[in-house]
Design an enzyme around this catalytic site. Structure first.
Site, PDB file in Angstrom:
ATOM      1  N   LYS A 102       6.267   1.147  -9.988  1.00  0.00           N
ATOM      2  CA  LYS A 102       6.724   1.854  -8.795  1.00  0.00           C
ATOM      3  C   LYS A 102       7.963   1.174  -8.218  1.00  0.00           C
ATOM      4  O   LYS A 102       8.054  -0.066  -8.199  1.00  0.00           O
ATOM      5  CB  LYS A 102       5.589   1.869  -7.771  1.00  0.00           C
ATOM      6  CG  LYS A 102       5.885   2.607  -6.471  1.00  0.00           C
ATOM      7  CD  LYS A 102       4.669   2.502  -5.573  1.00  0.00           C
ATOM      8  CE  LYS A 102       4.872   3.231  -4.248  1.00  0.00           C
ATOM      9  NZ  LYS A 102       3.673   3.121  -3.390  1.00  0.00           N
TER      10      LYS A 102
ATOM     11  N   SER B  32       1.827   7.397  -2.143  1.00  0.00           N
ATOM     12  CA  SER B  32       3.209   7.075  -2.431  1.00  0.00           C
ATOM     13  C   SER B  32       3.487   6.710  -3.881  1.00  0.00           C
ATOM     14  O   SER B  32       4.648   6.606  -4.275  1.00  0.00           O
ATOM     15  CB  SER B  32       3.646   5.908  -1.533  1.00  0.00           C
ATOM     16  OG  SER B  32       2.859   4.759  -1.758  1.00  0.00           O
TER      17      SER B  32
ATOM     18  N   SER C 155      -2.718   5.280  -1.817  1.00  0.00           N
ATOM     19  CA  SER C 155      -1.536   5.565  -2.620  1.00  0.00           C
ATOM     20  C   SER C 155      -1.567   5.213  -4.096  1.00  0.00           C
ATOM     21  O   SER C 155      -0.638   5.540  -4.814  1.00  0.00           O
ATOM     22  CB  SER C 155      -0.306   4.897  -1.994  1.00  0.00           C
ATOM     23  OG  SER C 155       0.003   5.498  -0.765  1.00  0.00           O
TER      24      SER C 155
END
Length: 469
Positions: free
Chosen positions: A80, A155, A179
């Site tokens: 990420k 996210s 997330s």
């Protein structure tokens, strides 16, 4: 042959590389080709690591020369874009950090590399990792590979979409309220949010509020979660929350000495739940019962007294708002995406409400502590609905209209308490979308929940399903 490569899990790829049935170069190239083929539609990958193939060639040489190999030797992984990667841009989904290139790896990335993993690419996210959709002004919107008109979540939505679509076998995401678990549910993959502090957050931004943030593995098999977690866990001497020295054995196939006790629930305490999702949780509970677990429907009164999502909202806003204000000082609001603007405009929480929320967290922790004196695990839904369409802000769920923050109703209690949880698929909606369940355990009980998840995976009706993208 390439499809056989890019839909293999990391454990299988590592074994094929170790036994010289396939080379790291072939594995990395297959995933690069897959990215080229499907990322224009999915937009999960934001940066490909320039030296991925070079690292693969080095890994191949090590195999051929008979060097000692790490458990992930030659296996590509993605990260990420809020997690620092040395020499590879980490731009946090924001124009403010466009072109930012860290000098050092985050601890979690360094540990994946030490295990032999090869950094393949960085994945998309909301600006500052703060939204239910992975969309921003820098790299645009990620799409769900099961339905491009729907979100892969946030996210860690770019990470979930990349893994689901075969662009990566294994990755790292972060979790503040849901997330890694929510995006996994929206794309039908698996993920682990370990006990708070088991995996250091060093090299990851934002850190406020530190006591709720987690970094964890995302994959397509439970054994990959266990393997990755065995490499990621442990203190690094830099993150003061990461102090646990509890050892974790990646071998999850050993049965406990007694049948495990599992409670399951979908309501009350989490908000409304879609009937299809509730039915999937019940089916998963029955499946565990059929393989020898003691399974009961349960209630946790503390969750009914204090709605954890509301408690979380009162606690995290003040701290994140300050962090965002400092990061954006002197920048035009035109450089900011909607969610960050909304956060900066929110009114401060009163000290009374803040302190009341802190006390509520203690009551919720006590409620779970009591529950885990009777049960080994708690099974719930992850999200109350399957993946939703892009841009939706309110939802009617089982006759009740709620805002987007209610989507994390069953996930966020594990953040405010620090409890571990696995997200894994066990069902499919009438529209063909994945439905995941969540298996939560007591503090430091990752071995227990990963064992249960592997047991459930072995009888899952949806194993080995992949999106047609």
């Amino acid at each position: 042959m390439q499809s056989e490569i890019f839909y293999q899990d990391a454990t299988a790829l590592a074994e094929l590389i170790r036994t010289r049935e396939i080379s790291p170069v072939e594995v990395v190239q297959a995933h690069l080709d897959r990215i080229e083929a499907v990322n224009p539609k999915v937009n999960a990958i934001v940066t490909v690591a320039d030296d991925a193939l070079r690292a693969a060639k080095t890994a191949e040489t090590a195999v051929l020369q008979g060097h000692e190999l790490g458990p992930l030797h030659g296996v590509p992984f993605t990260v990420k874009d809020s997690i620092d990667t040395a020499g590879v841009p980490t731009q946090r989904g924001s124009l403010i950090f466009k072109g930012r290139i860290p000098d050092t790896d985050a601890t979690s990335v360094a540990r994946m590399k030490k295990a032999g993993g090869i950094l393949l690419a960085k994945t998309n996210l909301p600006e500052f990792s703060y939204a239910f959709e992975s969309d921003n002004l820098l790299s645009g919107r990620s799409n769900n590979p099961w339905d491009l008109q729907r979100t892969p979540g946030g996210s860690s939505g770019g990470e979930s979409a990349a893994i689901a679509a075969g662009m990566s076998p294994l990755g790292l995401g972060t979790d503040l309220g849901n997330s890694v678990r929510g995006p996994a549910a929206q794309t039908g993959i698996v993920s682990l949010k370990a006990t708070h502090g088991r995996v250091p957050m060093t090299g990851i931004w934002p850190r406020a509020p530190r006591r709720f943030w987690h970094v964890g593995p995302m994959a397509r098999s439970i054994r990959d979660l266990a393997l990755a977690f065995s490499q990621l866990s442990g203190p690094d001497g830099l993150d003061a929350f990461a102090t646990s020295t509890v050892q974790f054995d990646a071998g999850i196939g050993h049965s406990p000495h007694r049948p495990l006790r599992v409670g399951w629930m979908v309501e009350p305490g989490f908000g409304p739940v879609d009937p299809e999702v509730a039915a999937t949780v019940k089916a998963a509970a029955e499946a565990l019962k059929n393989v020898g677990c003691f399974v009961d429907p349960v209630r946790i009164p503390a969750l009914e007294r204090d709605f954890a999502n509301d408690v979380f909202n009162r606690l995290h806003v003040m701290e994140m708002k300050q962090e965002f204000a400092e990061a954006t000082a002197g920048r035009s609001h035109d450089d900011l995406y909607n969610t960050v603007k909304t956060m900066l405009a929110r009114p401060d929480v009163s000290m009374k409400d803040y302190l009341d929320a802190e006390q509520a967290v203690e009551r919720i922790r006590d409620g779970y502590a009591e529950f885990f004196t009777k049960y080994d695990a708690l099974m719930t839904h992850v999200l109350p609905i399957p993946a939703h369409k892009h841009g939706v802000g309110t939802f009617t769920i089982n006759g009740q209209t709620v805002g987007a923050t209610w989507l994390r109703g069953a996930a966020v209690p594990l953040n405010v308490t620090g409890l571990p949880g696995v997200s894994m698929r066990f069902g499919t909606s009438k529209e063909g979308l994945p439905i995941n369940v969540q298996i939560a355990g007591s503090w430091q009980a990752e071995s227990t929940i990963l064992y249960l998840a592997a047991l459930l995976e072995s009888v899952s009706p949806v194993r080995h399903l992949h999106p047609d993208v």
